[in-house]
Design an enzyme around this catalytic site. Structure first.
Site, mmCIF file in Angstrom:
data_model
loop_
_atom_site.group_PDB
_atom_site.id
_atom_site.type_symbol
_atom_site.label_atom_id
_atom_site.label_comp_id
_atom_site.label_asym_id
_atom_site.label_seq_id
_atom_site.Cartn_x
_atom_site.Cartn_y
_atom_site.Cartn_z
ATOM 1 N N LYS A 1 0.837 -1.199 0.000
ATOM 2 C CA LYS A 1 0.000 0.000 0.000
ATOM 3 C C LYS A 1 0.877 1.257 0.000
ATOM 4 O O LYS A 1 1.941 1.275 0.632
ATOM 5 C CB LYS A 1 -0.897 -0.022 1.248
ATOM 6 C CG LYS A 1 -1.955 1.062 1.313
ATOM 7 C CD LYS A 1 -2.831 0.874 2.565
ATOM 8 C CE LYS A 1 -3.928 1.908 2.682
ATOM 9 N NZ LYS A 1 -4.777 1.711 3.883
ATOM 10 N N SER B 1 -9.762 1.471 2.784
ATOM 11 C CA SER B 1 -8.934 2.296 1.941
ATOM 12 C C SER B 1 -7.850 1.526 1.186
ATOM 13 O O SER B 1 -7.294 2.038 0.221
ATOM 14 C CB SER B 1 -8.266 3.383 2.793
ATOM 15 O OG SER B 1 -7.394 2.795 3.742
ATOM 16 N N SER C 1 -9.869 -0.965 7.044
ATOM 17 C CA SER C 1 -9.349 -0.749 5.695
ATOM 18 C C SER C 1 -8.682 -1.950 5.045
ATOM 19 O O SER C 1 -8.303 -1.887 3.875
ATOM 20 C CB SER C 1 -8.370 0.419 5.674
ATOM 21 O OG SER C 1 -9.090 1.609 5.498
HETATM 22 N N1 GLN Z 1 -13.412 3.652 6.304
HETATM 23 C C1 GLN Z 1 -12.449 4.042 7.270
HETATM 24 C C2 GLN Z 1 -12.293 5.534 7.246
HETATM 25 O O1 GLN Z 1 -12.618 6.091 6.257
HETATM 26 C C3 GLN Z 1 -11.174 3.371 6.919
HETATM 27 C C4 GLN Z 1 -9.997 3.861 7.668
HETATM 28 C C5 GLN Z 1 -8.852 2.916 7.593
HETATM 29 O O2 GLN Z 1 -8.957 1.789 8.068
HETATM 30 N N2 GLN Z 1 -7.738 3.370 7.090
HETATM 31 O O3 GLN Z 1 -11.839 6.136 8.152
#
Ligand code: GLN
Length: 471
Positions: free
Chosen positions: A78, A153, A177
């Site tokens: 990532k 994400s 995420s």
């Molecule tokens: N959906 C979560 C957010 O938008 C995901 C965050 C994450 O795990 N990086 O904050």
């Protein structure tokens, strides 16, 4: 021709050890697949130009009998994990052109073992989102249905593995995420105990929540990656010393289902039906399934959306247009700051900076931030209490299967609700494993997740592997 669809880490290791093919042959198969499919899927922001060099190094580790299970394994990373000398952007314009000056600890471990880093993958900007549509560099598509999101994400990492453009991948979790895109893409996603894997060299979103988390097709592979990377790191102040990593040793018997929590989250009928089937399978395999009640879980997402923006607003203050990446000219210093940040950050990042600054502001600190911290403590305590009676807690990973591209983009709260079932594990710092549990009638992946007490990853692997065999 290597059949990359059916490879696992163990199989690759055996094949490479026996010389069935070379690391170069293997990476060539992945590069070819990336060239063919990634123009449409867009899992990668960059495919590295030193893959063959890495492959050669891995091959020498085999030749000198120094290979480990991760040697020669093609892995996607990532774009918020630092790799020395490579661009890293967290999919934000504000980090355009920035190159990492050191390796994240997890990358150092991967390099030591000769894993092959294929490239950096697309993500929601600064890991904010559940669909990989907030990247400044374009969206990623779900390989199972190209009109749908891969989740987020860490959507690029998920799409890379689901599309056979990497054998395994690293993502990060702040709140689901990895588990959420794993769910949308039919993969295994592991969110380890907070403090198990080093956060050194990870671009921070919410420090008290962030954790590096692997994607794979099987539970055994997540376990291999976890064991290879889960080590004490003196460079990370929140890394837990090995001697304090004490989980329970007994095997799993009882799994709790927090019924009232499931009903509040917009759970769709196909997902619920699949979840019930999964519970029946677990029961048939000899596990005792019991309903439990943890009333506070319903406040998890609300607490998360106060705590996380507070940490985000602090973390993102370092991107000022001077120290890193994007720079806009201005009349004076303040003008440079505001222009650089205004132009460099996308809409979602700006929304969260504003939210975070608000909840931390003098007049509201106690009402919002401190209150959310208290709720977080109470949620962690009630989970701890629940684990006195049950070994694991099960829920669906997400309330729905992958949604269509474009959907929820105008409705941030609907987007936030994707992580309703993810939030408790991140808030409490406990480990959680998401695994494929079947598909909808139209072939979209569905997923079940288990939560365990701190440092009880073994219990997750045990049940996860069992669940794979009774599918
Ligand atoms: N959906 C979560 C957010 O938008 C995901 C965050 C994450 O795990 N990086 O904050």
């Amino acid at each position: 021709m290597i059949d990359i669809k059916n490879l696992t880490i163990q199989k690759v290791h055996d094949d490479l050890s026996r010389g069935v093919y070379t690391v170069r042959d293997l990476v060539d198969a992945y590069i070819e697949k990336i060239k063919k499919d990634d123009p449409e899927v867009h899992a990668y922001l960059e495919v590295f130009n030193d893959i063959y060099e890495q492959a050669r190094h891995a091959q020498t580790l085999f030749a000198t009998k120094k290979a480990t299970l991760l040697t020669g394994i093609p892995i996607a990373v990532k774009d918020n994990i630092l790799i020395q000398g490579k661009h890293v952007s967290a999919a934000s314009k504000i980090l355009e052109g920035y190159k990492a000056v050191y390796d994240a600890t997890v990358i150092k471990y991967l390099k030591e073992q000769g894993a092959v880093l294929l490239g950096r993958t697309n993500m929601d900007e600064f890991a904010m989102g559940s669909s990989t549509q907030t990247s400044a560099y374009g969206i990623t598509r779900n390989p199972h249905d190209k009109n749908r999101v891969p989740g987020g994400s860490s959507g690029g990492s998920a799409a890379a593995v689901a599309g056979d453009m990497a054998l395994v991948a690293l993502g990060t979790e702040t709140c689901g995420s990895v588990r959420q895109p794993a769910s949308f893409c039919g993969l295994v996603g592991l969110k380890p105990t907070y403090g198990a894997l080093s956060r050194y060299g990870i671009i921070a979103m919410g420090n008290s929540l962030d954790q590096v988390s692997p994607f794979s097709k099987t539970v055994a592979e997540s376990e291999i990656i976890f064991r290879a990377l889960s080590r004490f790191d003196p460079n990370d102040a929140t890394s837990v010393p090995e001697e304090n990593r004490i989980g329970t040793k007994h095997s799993v018997k009882k799994i709790g289902v927090p019924r009232s929590f499931l009903t509040g989250g917009g759970l769709d009928s196909a997902t619920l039906e699949n979840f019930e089937k999964s519970l029946a399978k677990l029961a048939s395999a000899g596990y005792e399934i019991v309903d439990i009640d943890i009333p506070l879980l319903k406040y998890s997402l609300a607490a998360y959306y106060v705590i996380m923006p507070a940490e985000v607003s602090t973390n993102l203050s370092r991107f000022d247009g001077i120290r890193y990446g994007y720079h806009a000219e201005g009349k004076n210093l303040m003008d440079v700051y505001t222009k650089s940040r205004g132009e460099g950050f996308g809409k979602e990042a700006r929304r969260r900076i504003l939210l975070g600054t608000y909840v931390l502001s003098h007049g509201y600190y106690d009402a919002y931030y401190n209150k959310a911290l208290q709720v977080r403590e109470a949620i962690a305590a009630s989970l701890k209490e629940a684990f006195e009676d049950v070994d694991l807690i099960a829920t669906p990973t997400t309330p729905t299967p992958a949604f269509k591209l474009g959907e929820k983009m105008d409705d941030p709260v609907a987007m936030y609700l994707c992580d309703i079932f993810s939030a408790p594990a991140n808030l409490a710092g406990i480990p959680s494993l998401a695994l494929p549990s079947g598909t909808t009638d139209t072939g979209l992946p569905l997923s079940i997740q288990f939560m365990a007490p701190h440092f009880c990853e073994d219990a997750l692997f045990e049940v996860g592997k069992k669940f794979e065999t009774i599918r």
